[in-house]
Structures are given as structure tokens and as C-alpha cells.
Scaffold this active site. Structure first.
Site, PDB file in Angstrom:
ATOM      1  N   ASP A   1      -6.643  -2.805  -6.573  1.00 52.02           N
ATOM      2  CA  ASP A   1      -5.509  -3.288  -7.350  1.00 52.02           C
ATOM      3  C   ASP A   1      -5.825  -3.397  -8.840  1.00 52.02           C
ATOM      4  O   ASP A   1      -6.888  -3.891  -9.238  1.00 52.02           O
ATOM      5  CB  ASP A   1      -5.061  -4.658  -6.833  1.00 52.02           C
ATOM      6  CG  ASP A   1      -4.453  -4.575  -5.448  1.00 52.02           C
ATOM      7  OD1 ASP A   1      -3.732  -3.598  -5.182  1.00 52.02           O
ATOM      8  OD2 ASP A   1      -4.704  -5.480  -4.623  1.00 52.02           O
TER       9      ASP A   1
ATOM     10  N   HIS B   1      -6.377   2.879  -3.413  1.00 51.60           N
ATOM     11  CA  HIS B   1      -6.550   2.225  -4.704  1.00 51.60           C
ATOM     12  C   HIS B   1      -7.219   0.871  -4.519  1.00 51.60           C
ATOM     13  O   HIS B   1      -7.248   0.321  -3.417  1.00 51.60           O
ATOM     14  CB  HIS B   1      -5.207   2.026  -5.416  1.00 51.60           C
ATOM     15  CG  HIS B   1      -4.262   1.111  -4.678  1.00 51.60           C
ATOM     16  ND1 HIS B   1      -3.608   1.482  -3.527  1.00 51.60           N
ATOM     17  CD2 HIS B   1      -3.887  -0.166  -4.928  1.00 51.60           C
ATOM     18  CE1 HIS B   1      -2.865   0.482  -3.095  1.00 51.60           C
ATOM     19  NE2 HIS B   1      -3.018  -0.542  -3.931  1.00 51.60           N
TER      20      HIS B   1
ATOM     21  N   ARG C   1       1.573 -11.136  -2.401  1.00 50.66           N
ATOM     22  CA  ARG C   1       0.156 -11.054  -2.776  1.00 50.66           C
ATOM     23  C   ARG C   1      -0.153 -12.056  -3.876  1.00 50.66           C
ATOM     24  O   ARG C   1       0.575 -12.146  -4.861  1.00 50.66           O
ATOM     25  CB  ARG C   1      -0.191  -9.640  -3.259  1.00 50.66           C
ATOM     26  CG  ARG C   1      -1.690  -9.399  -3.425  1.00 50.66           C
ATOM     27  CD  ARG C   1      -1.970  -8.008  -3.935  1.00 50.66           C
ATOM     28  NE  ARG C   1      -1.791  -7.904  -5.379  1.00 50.66           N
ATOM     29  CZ  ARG C   1      -1.557  -6.764  -6.026  1.00 50.66           C
ATOM     30  NH1 ARG C   1      -1.451  -5.635  -5.359  1.00 50.66           N
ATOM     31  NH2 ARG C   1      -1.409  -6.757  -7.343  1.00 50.66           N
TER      32      ARG C   1
ATOM     33  N   HIS D   1      -7.851   0.282  -0.673  1.00 45.82           N
ATOM     34  CA  HIS D   1      -6.894   0.128   0.425  1.00 45.82           C
ATOM     35  C   HIS D   1      -5.678   1.008   0.175  1.00 45.82           C
ATOM     36  O   HIS D   1      -5.447   1.503  -0.929  1.00 45.82           O
ATOM     37  CB  HIS D   1      -6.477  -1.340   0.607  1.00 45.82           C
ATOM     38  CG  HIS D   1      -5.810  -1.944  -0.577  1.00 45.82           C
ATOM     39  ND1 HIS D   1      -6.496  -2.462  -1.658  1.00 45.82           N
ATOM     40  CD2 HIS D   1      -4.490  -2.120  -0.887  1.00 45.82           C
ATOM     41  CE1 HIS D   1      -5.656  -2.943  -2.541  1.00 45.82           C
ATOM     42  NE2 HIS D   1      -4.430  -2.728  -2.115  1.00 45.82           N
TER      43      HIS D   1
END
Length: 376
Positions: A197, A195, A360, A344
Site C-alpha cells: 500500500d 502491490h 482499512r 497483496h
């Protein structure tokens, strides 16, 4: 299947958003699996969390209004392409020939604005950059957010846990003694979830920061794929056919998954329509912009047609080991990548109850745009 691993049935999604992709999220434990005592005090086998100030909280009363458009400044356009303020004292090692670099000798938190501009461009070029021996996790959380905020408006994730008082920090957390990976593999053969993000947002992220707080001794690596190289590998005629196509990206499945595992939904789920091929404003490179987590259907195509083409693109990205890199986490590691030109996946490949805890910071960027096809 354990509550933390519940997946959303496709039948719950409106017909307009249905497609070949299924949403799955194996690498985050969620509130149903969270045990405060084990995180703060440790267990017989696992130590306490190294960064208790980053432990996740989920407040069901915490709600946010829909995101509003904003003007994004692409700092990479202001960068010196020789990178004197970023790489002057750095040792740079390429992870592969076409994606990724690892850097030693640079302290991210001490970069000047010129160094940050160069970081934006360098990451856009390399796609993913690994910085070792950083003190980023030891900064006050607000200082880390101030650093990341230079690159864009902070995204507040609609479903994830966050440190108390800091909703703009997205936490990736599987707690001590959480062995539900075993349950996950009762239903799945692998944990790969390619995916980019939150591509369901109108303005998805750009330069993104993920840093390790706690991790297993081995396992929990992250895979990255170059969406620009994936695009270039396609034939000119196929690339030409993709131009002009748009796809629906949906947050509905992620929100339903959170509800099903006892989590929160801070903002009503949205869908957005984005071009299948987008152009990076700092480099001019074209990249595929589809992923099986959030991309549901190609606009104007019938269901079977859309599924056929999306499956090809998803498989093309997933099987492209020659344009992928694998990042191994270690204490002091900060990984910076450009969500506009990469995909990723975390890996759930340990089941012995070791904690995996990362934070994150996710600055949003411009709305995806496509420049005219030029045969390249």
C-alpha cells in the site's frame, strides 16, 4: 470500459517515472459507480449495506497538505517473543509453511498495550494474520481508529472514499448491482494487482488492518506474498547485486486514475525513492520492496535495463505461489499484515452485483532503510 475502471495511459506520466508497470485498480467502484439508494435501501436482489456508517463519501473540497516526516516507534521491539499477552487463549493455525496464520480466541479490540506490542512482532514474523469472529466492525469508528493509531500515524489516502467525518479510514467498496467486472475483463485477462500500500509515500505503512463489512458469498479473496521469502529465494550473488539499488515509487498514476473516473485527489501526488531491498526494524529480515502498482523505475538505470530487472522481480513475486497465501473473507474477519514485508492483491472474480465493502486502517511506519549486505 466503464468509468470506474479507467486506467491511466503511461503517456501521461513524466519520462522520469515511466517504467514497465501499469497502474490498474479493478476492485474499487469509485464515485461514478456509487448508488446511494442501492447502498442504503438495498435492491431487489441485494440487501442494504450492513454498516451504513461506513459508506464512502468523496468531498472534492477536502484537501490536505503534503505529509511531513515523523518519528515512528516500532512496537514490535518491545514485545515478549513468547507472546503471552496475545496468544494465551488463542488457537493458531498456519496458513502455509512460510507465510500467514489464522487465529481464533483473541478479541483484538481488548488487547492491552503489551498485547499490541506482541501483535506487531507476531504479524511481522508471520507477514499476514487472520483473526476470525471479531467485533471490530461494530466498534464506533473512532474507537477502531484509536486502536490502529497505537501502531503509527494514520495515513489519509489521497484518492479513496472514506466514511463521512473519518478521512483516515480507507474504504474498499464495490456497491450492490455493480457488474462492471464484466467490462474490466473485456480489456484484461485477470484482475491481479500485486502491490504494497501507498509505497509512494516517504514513510509507507507498517502494521495494517483490513476488516470486512459486507462481502459476496464467494469471491473477492485477497492474495498475500512474502517479500522476505521472495528475497531469500534469490541467489546470494543476485541478492548482492540488488543491494544499493533504489527505485522511484509514484502516486501520479493513482491520482490520474481517480480524476479519470470522477474521483477526488485530496493531496498532490508525490514520488519517493526507496531501496529495492529494505530491512524490517523489528525482525532484521530483508525483503524486496518493489511492486508493479507503484514502482516505476530503478534510479541510475536506463529505461530498458530498469524494465528488464523490474519485470523479473515482479514476475518472481507474482509466480511465487510457494510463498503466497490466499485469505477467504467471512463476517467478523480482520486481517492484519505488515506492508513492509508483504505484497497483496484483491481478486475481482464475481460479477453478479454482490456488494464488497471493507475498511482499512493504515498506520504509517519508518522510512524504508537498507542494512549492509551480509550474504543472507
Amino acid at each position: 470500459m466503464a468509468p470506474a475502471l479507467v486506467e491511466t495511459p503511461r503517456s501521461n506520466v513524466s519520462f522520469a517515472n515511466k517504467g514497465i508497470a501499469d497502474y490498474k485498480e479493478a476492485y474499487i467502484g469509485g464515485p461514478a459507480a456509487y448508488k446511494q439508494e442501492a447502498e442504503v435501501g438495498g435492491t431487489a436482489k441485494q440487501p442494504p449495506a450492513r454498516y451504513p456508517n461506513y459508506l464512502p463519501t468523496w468531498d472534492p473540497e477536502e484537501k490536505y497538505p503534503p505529509l511531513q516526516p515523523f518519528v515512528h516507534k516500532e512496537h514490535g521491539k518491545d514485545a515478549d517473543p513468547t507472546f503471552p499477552h496475545l496468544l494465551e487463549n488463542a488457537k493458531v493455525t498456519n496458513l502455509t509453511s512460510n507465510i500467514g496464520a489464522e487465529i481464533h480466541g483473541v478479541e483484538l479490540s481488548k488487547l492491552t498495550d503489551k498485547g499490541k506490542d506482541e501483535l506487531a512482532l507476531f504479524v511481522a514474523q508471520k507477514k499476514v494474520v487472520v483473526f476470525r469472529n471479531q467485533g471490530f466492525a461494530d466498534l464506533p469508528i473512532q474507537d477502531a481508529l484509536n486502536f490502529g493509531g497505537y501502531f503509527g500515524r494514520h495515513h489519509i489516502h489521497p484518492t479513496s472514499g472514506a466514511p463521512k467525518g473519518f478521512p483516515a479510514v480507507h474504504l474498499v467498496h464495490r456497491g450492490a448491482e455493480d457488474t462492471t467486472a464484466r467490462d474490466f475483463f473485456e480489456e484484461r485477462t485477470n484482475s491481479v494487482t500485486w502491490h504494497s500500500d501507498v509505497t509512494y509515500e516517504q514513510q509507507p505503512p507498517g502494521t495494517t488492518f483490513l476488516y470486512l463489512l459486507d462481502g459476496p458469498v464467494a469471491g473477492g479473496d485477497t492474495l498475500f506474498a512474502s517479500q522476505t521469502e521472495a528475497y531469500r529465494r534469490l541467489s546470494p550473488e543476485f541478492r548482492k547485486r540488488l543491494h544499493g539499488l533504489k527505485a522511484i515509487h509514484s502516486a501520479i498514476e493513482q491520482a490520474d486514475n481517480s480524476k479519470n473516473r470522477g474521483g477526488v485527489v485530496r493531496r498532490e501526488p508525490v514520488t519517493s525513492i526507496h531501496p529495492i531491498v529494505r530491512t524490517h526494524p523489528g525482525t532484521g529480515e530483508k525483503a524486496l520492496f518493489v511492486n508493479p502498482q507503484f514502482t516505476r523505475r530503478i534510479v541510475g538505470y536506463k529505461r530498458e535495463e530498469s524494465d528488464f530487472l523490474l519485470k523479473f522481480l515482479f514476475d518472481h513475486i507474482a509466480k511465487g505461489q510457494d510463498f503466497q497465501a490466499r485469505v477467504k473473507w467471512a463476517p467478523g474477519t480482520v486481517v492484519v499484515w505488515d506492508n513492509r514485508v508483504t505484497a497483496h492483491s484483491a481478486l475481482l472474480d464475481w460479477d453478479d452485483g454482490q456488494r464488497r465493502h471493507l475498511a482499512r486502517i493504515t498506520p504509517q511506519a519508518e522510512r524504508p532503510e537498507e542494512t549492509p549486505f551480509e550474504g543472507k
